[in-house]
Design a protein around this motif. Structure first.
Motif, PDB file in Angstrom:
ATOM      1  N   PRO A 143       0.830  -1.213   0.000  1.00  0.00           N
ATOM      2  CA  PRO A 143       0.000   0.000   0.000  1.00  0.00           C
ATOM      3  C   PRO A 143       0.862   1.260   0.000  1.00  0.00           C
ATOM      4  O   PRO A 143       1.978   1.263   0.527  1.00  0.00           O
ATOM      5  CB  PRO A 143      -0.804  -0.122   1.294  1.00  0.00           C
ATOM      6  N   ASP A 147      -3.492   5.894   0.107  1.00  0.00           N
ATOM      7  CA  ASP A 147      -4.369   4.921  -0.550  1.00  0.00           C
ATOM      8  C   ASP A 147      -5.727   4.830   0.137  1.00  0.00           C
ATOM      9  O   ASP A 147      -5.860   5.057   1.347  1.00  0.00           O
ATOM     10  CB  ASP A 147      -3.722   3.534  -0.544  1.00  0.00           C
ATOM     11  N   ARG A 148      -6.728   4.454  -0.668  1.00  0.00           N
ATOM     12  CA  ARG A 148      -8.071   4.145  -0.169  1.00  0.00           C
ATOM     13  C   ARG A 148      -8.179   2.626  -0.120  1.00  0.00           C
ATOM     14  O   ARG A 148      -8.096   1.955  -1.150  1.00  0.00           O
ATOM     15  CB  ARG A 148      -9.127   4.755  -1.073  1.00  0.00           C
ATOM     16  N   ILE A 149      -8.360   2.092   1.107  1.00  0.00           N
ATOM     17  CA  ILE A 149      -8.243   0.648   1.314  1.00  0.00           C
ATOM     18  C   ILE A 149      -9.454   0.119   2.078  1.00  0.00           C
ATOM     19  O   ILE A 149      -9.894   0.731   3.056  1.00  0.00           O
ATOM     20  CB  ILE A 149      -6.962   0.306   2.103  1.00  0.00           C
ATOM     21  N   LEU A 165      -2.546  -1.496   9.148  1.00  0.00           N
ATOM     22  CA  LEU A 165      -2.840  -0.383   8.240  1.00  0.00           C
ATOM     23  C   LEU A 165      -3.218   0.892   8.987  1.00  0.00           C
ATOM     24  O   LEU A 165      -3.025   1.992   8.469  1.00  0.00           O
ATOM     25  CB  LEU A 165      -3.977  -0.772   7.296  1.00  0.00           C
ATOM     26  N   TYR A 168      -0.471   3.330   8.998  1.00  0.00           N
ATOM     27  CA  TYR A 168       0.021   3.923   7.752  1.00  0.00           C
ATOM     28  C   TYR A 168      -0.411   5.385   7.647  1.00  0.00           C
ATOM     29  O   TYR A 168      -1.530   5.735   8.019  1.00  0.00           O
ATOM     30  CB  TYR A 168      -0.528   3.154   6.545  1.00  0.00           C
ATOM     31  N   VAL A 171      -3.796   7.110   4.980  1.00  0.00           N
ATOM     32  CA  VAL A 171      -4.619   6.162   4.250  1.00  0.00           C
ATOM     33  C   VAL A 171      -6.048   6.188   4.781  1.00  0.00           C
ATOM     34  O   VAL A 171      -6.285   6.517   5.944  1.00  0.00           O
ATOM     35  CB  VAL A 171      -4.064   4.717   4.335  1.00  0.00           C
ATOM     36  N   ARG A 172      -6.982   5.842   3.908  1.00  0.00           N
ATOM     37  CA  ARG A 172      -8.374   5.645   4.324  1.00  0.00           C
ATOM     38  C   ARG A 172      -8.574   4.141   4.464  1.00  0.00           C
ATOM     39  O   ARG A 172      -8.515   3.405   3.487  1.00  0.00           O
ATOM     40  CB  ARG A 172      -9.334   6.194   3.272  1.00  0.00           C
ATOM     41  N   VAL A 173      -8.775   3.691   5.696  1.00  0.00           N
ATOM     42  CA  VAL A 173      -8.939   2.263   5.950  1.00  0.00           C
ATOM     43  C   VAL A 173     -10.329   2.007   6.496  1.00  0.00           C
ATOM     44  O   VAL A 173     -10.755   2.647   7.460  1.00  0.00           O
ATOM     45  CB  VAL A 173      -7.894   1.739   6.960  1.00  0.00           C
ATOM     46  N   CYS A 203     -11.705   2.111  -4.277  1.00  0.00           N
ATOM     47  CA  CYS A 203     -10.540   1.680  -3.505  1.00  0.00           C
ATOM     48  C   CYS A 203      -9.355   1.350  -4.416  1.00  0.00           C
ATOM     49  O   CYS A 203      -9.511   0.707  -5.454  1.00  0.00           O
ATOM     50  CB  CYS A 203     -10.882   0.436  -2.683  1.00  0.00           C
TER      51      CYS A 203
END
Length: 328
Positions: A143, A147-149, A165, A168, A171-173, A203
């Motif tokens: 990743p 990132d969009r996860i 995550l 990180y 990031v969008r988790v 995503c």
């Protein structure tokens, strides 16, 4: 009198028992470990317990210290934390993690145990194998910042991935599961939660760990064009259908498997299995991982506990097994 230990054995699919087994004296490069606690890996171990390992995977699915062969009788498991009672002076008295089945005491090569950092309690260290799987998956996924996860499936492995995550940057988790009760787990891990129908799309990456056909289908639906699904689920002897028509090719989507049996190609040249496990144990200094342990039973109760885990009568992420004083 020879020394003995007690071990959990699967006699036949769906039926287990506690057996008395001989305990050898450790050799010069071996350790005698007294187990403090072990963990039931709800996905793989319940599949093994019900006899769901395909014949083609019998050799690949062997645990490091498994005895017997699939489907049964066999001794299986790989989340064990104990104290070294005999062995090299550098390890004597140390709390260690080992990929060993559920057994009160055992003798293994000294190289097979990994010291648990002082910052990690033994009760949490049983998660090391699960977090190691999550580390390998994220080495595979790679990743990027921002990132969009989505992580689909809030079981042990999915939650382990989400927990890492959460560290990180930018990031969008979102942790996605059909069980609304998993929202509390997501909150404890520091990530957002959604039911499958409410999950955010577009995503860059989806990590799938629900072991369901519906979850894998939803993973593809949530991807942005040229996005990737990292498939962590293992389905055993079940067949899975996947919609690879419609926009799968025009959107250039990717489905990629990840499996802990080999170090990710992204790090294989520079990291060993021991390095990966040591990293997992370091990560477990974070108390947020305690949310993955949702039940506990005594070792003697395992023959009754595992059928309940398989049936879902006893819901759990990681079910911890506690051990009493040494015997024999």
């Amino acid at each position: 009198m020879p020394r003995v230990a007690c071990a959990f054995w699967l006699n036949a699919p769906g039926q287990g028992e506690i057996r008395t087994v001989p305990l050898p004296d450790p050799g010069a490069d071996e350790v005698l470990v007294r187990t403090l606690c072990s963990g039931v890996s709800r996905g793989t171990e319940t599949l093994v317990f019900r006899g769901g390992v395909p014949t083609s995977q019998h050799s690949l699915m062997r645990a490091p210290f498994q005895e017997g062969d699939f489907p049964a009788p066999l001794k299986y498991g790989y989340l064990n934390v104990g104290v070294v009672e005999e062995g090299p002076s550098a390890l004597l008295g140390r709390t260690v993690f080992c990929l060993y089945p559920h057994q009160t005491h055992y003798v293994v090569p000294a190289s097979a145990v990994t010291p648990v950092p002082d910052s990690v309690p033994a009760s949490r260290a049983v998660l090391a194998g699960t977090v190691e799987t999550a580390v390998n998956a994220l080495w595979d996924a790679a990743p990027l910042v921002g990132d969009r996860i989505a992580v689909i499936g809030a079981g042990m492995v999915g939650c382990g991935v989400a927990a890492i995550l959460a560290r990180y940057p930018a990031v969008r988790v979102q942790l996605v599961d059909a069980d609304p009760a998993r929202e509390a787990t997501a909150r404890a891990l520091g990530v957002d939660f959604a039911l499958p129908q409410d999950a955010l799309g577009d995503c860059d990456l989806v990590v799938h760990a629900s072991a369901t056909e519906q979850g894998l289908t939803r993973s593809l639906e949530l991807l942005a064009p040229e996005g990737t699904v990292i498939e962590l689920s293992w389905y055993g002897d079940r067949q899975v259908s996947l919609p690879l028509g419609e926009a799968f090719h025009s959107r250039r989507l990717v489905v990629r498997s990840s499996q802990v049996g080999a170090v990710s190609p992204a790090r294989r040249a520079r990291r060993t299995f021991a390095d990966r496990l040591a990293l997992a144990l370091d990560l477990l200094a974070d108390p947020a991982f305690d949310a993955l342990i949702t039940g506990e039973s005594a070792f003697e109760e395992l023959p009754e506990v595992l059928p309940r885990l398989v049936s879902g009568d006893l819901p759990a992420l990681c079910h911890r097994i506690r051990y009493g004083p040494a015997e024999g």
